[in-house]
Design a protein around this motif. Structure first.
Motif, mmCIF file in Angstrom:
data_model
loop_
_atom_site.group_PDB
_atom_site.id
_atom_site.type_symbol
_atom_site.label_atom_id
_atom_site.label_comp_id
_atom_site.label_asym_id
_atom_site.label_seq_id
_atom_site.Cartn_x
_atom_site.Cartn_y
_atom_site.Cartn_z
ATOM 1 N N THR A 39 0.822 -1.211 0.000
ATOM 2 C CA THR A 39 0.000 0.000 0.000
ATOM 3 C C THR A 39 0.857 1.262 0.000
ATOM 4 O OG1 THR A 39 -0.244 -0.150 2.398
ATOM 5 C CG2 THR A 39 -2.026 -1.054 1.060
ATOM 6 N N ALA A 40 2.032 1.205 0.636
ATOM 7 C CA ALA A 40 2.936 2.359 0.593
ATOM 8 C C ALA A 40 3.436 2.590 -0.828
ATOM 9 C CB ALA A 40 4.111 2.149 1.545
ATOM 10 N N ILE A 41 3.813 1.515 -1.508
ATOM 11 C CA ILE A 41 4.251 1.630 -2.909
ATOM 12 C C ILE A 41 3.094 2.136 -3.761
ATOM 13 C CG2 ILE A 41 4.992 0.314 -4.936
ATOM 14 C CD1 ILE A 41 6.517 -1.518 -2.958
ATOM 15 N N GLY A 42 1.900 1.612 -3.520
ATOM 16 C CA GLY A 42 0.726 2.061 -4.269
ATOM 17 C C GLY A 42 0.437 3.538 -4.056
ATOM 18 N N ALA A 43 0.605 4.014 -2.831
ATOM 19 C CA ALA A 43 0.375 5.431 -2.552
ATOM 20 C C ALA A 43 1.378 6.305 -3.289
ATOM 21 C CB ALA A 43 0.446 5.692 -1.049
ATOM 22 N N VAL A 44 2.635 5.882 -3.295
ATOM 23 C CA VAL A 44 3.663 6.649 -4.005
ATOM 24 C C VAL A 44 3.380 6.669 -5.506
ATOM 25 C CG1 VAL A 44 6.114 6.688 -4.612
ATOM 26 C CG2 VAL A 44 5.424 6.297 -2.252
ATOM 27 N N VAL A 45 2.987 5.523 -6.052
ATOM 28 C CA VAL A 45 2.663 5.460 -7.480
ATOM 29 C C VAL A 45 1.499 6.387 -7.803
ATOM 30 C CG1 VAL A 45 1.737 3.953 -9.279
ATOM 31 C CG2 VAL A 45 3.593 3.147 -7.843
ATOM 32 N N CYS A 46 0.475 6.395 -6.961
ATOM 33 C CA CYS A 46 -0.688 7.259 -7.200
ATOM 34 C C CYS A 46 -0.337 8.740 -7.087
ATOM 35 C CB CYS A 46 -1.815 6.909 -6.233
ATOM 36 S SG CYS A 46 -2.583 5.325 -6.592
ATOM 37 N N VAL A 47 0.552 9.076 -6.159
ATOM 38 C CA VAL A 47 0.979 10.470 -6.048
ATOM 39 C C VAL A 47 1.754 10.879 -7.291
ATOM 40 C CG1 VAL A 47 2.540 12.013 -4.789
ATOM 41 C CG2 VAL A 47 0.937 10.565 -3.534
ATOM 42 N N ILE A 48 2.608 9.997 -7.786
ATOM 43 C CA ILE A 48 3.390 10.307 -8.987
ATOM 44 C C ILE A 48 2.476 10.504 -10.193
ATOM 45 C CG2 ILE A 48 5.066 9.360 -10.631
ATOM 46 C CD1 ILE A 48 6.457 8.059 -8.217
ATOM 47 N N THR A 49 1.428 9.694 -10.292
ATOM 48 C CA THR A 49 0.507 9.804 -11.423
ATOM 49 C C THR A 49 -0.612 10.814 -11.182
ATOM 50 O OG1 THR A 49 -0.820 7.973 -10.595
ATOM 51 C CG2 THR A 49 0.928 7.432 -12.164
ATOM 52 N N HIS A 50 -0.561 11.540 -10.075
ATOM 53 C CA HIS A 50 -1.537 12.578 -9.728
ATOM 54 C C HIS A 50 -2.952 12.017 -9.565
ATOM 55 C CE1 HIS A 50 1.550 15.530 -10.400
ATOM 56 N NE2 HIS A 50 1.780 15.012 -11.597
ATOM 57 N N ASP A 51 -3.047 10.799 -9.078
ATOM 58 C CA ASP A 51 -4.335 10.171 -8.795
ATOM 59 C C ASP A 51 -4.593 10.309 -7.289
ATOM 60 O OD1 ASP A 51 -6.640 8.762 -8.814
ATOM 61 O OD2 ASP A 51 -5.778 6.876 -9.513
#
Length: 100
Positions: A39-51
């Motif tokens: 979930t931490a990796i998922g949160a970082v990915v979503c922040v990078i993609t502006h989701d």
């Protein structure tokens, strides 16, 4: 390209954690640690993609999973390491400076 690698890592960690729990190779604490990482990796990915919506969902999930991990005894080693530091702490009473 790096976002796809991050998403692949997220899916891999998620799959390994769920598969490990399903097969009985991971304990509940290890499963929760893997899910927290996913979930931490998922949160970082979503922040990078502006989701931002899914970033907040992943962040909330991360907080709940870390709390569950801590309550299941996952933080016992951390608590044990912090205990000697707490013993050495001796508060000193000081008066507040007054403006003259």
């Amino acid at each position: 390209m790096s976002i796809f690698i991050a998403q692949a890592v997220w899916f891999a960690v998620l799959g390994l954690a769920m598969g490990g729990l399903a097969t009985g190779r991971l304990s509940q604490r290890q499963y929760l640690a893997g899910m927290a990482a996913a979930t931490a990796i998922g949160a970082v990915v979503c922040v990078i993609t502006h989701d931002t919506t899914w970033a907040s969902v992943n962040s909330g999930s991360f907080a709940v999973i870390i709390w569950l991990w801590w309550q299941s005894g996952g933080g016992d080693d951390t608590k044990r390491r912090l205990r000697p530091l707490a013993r050495r702490f001796s508060p000193v009473r000081r008066t507040a400076p007054s403006a003259s």
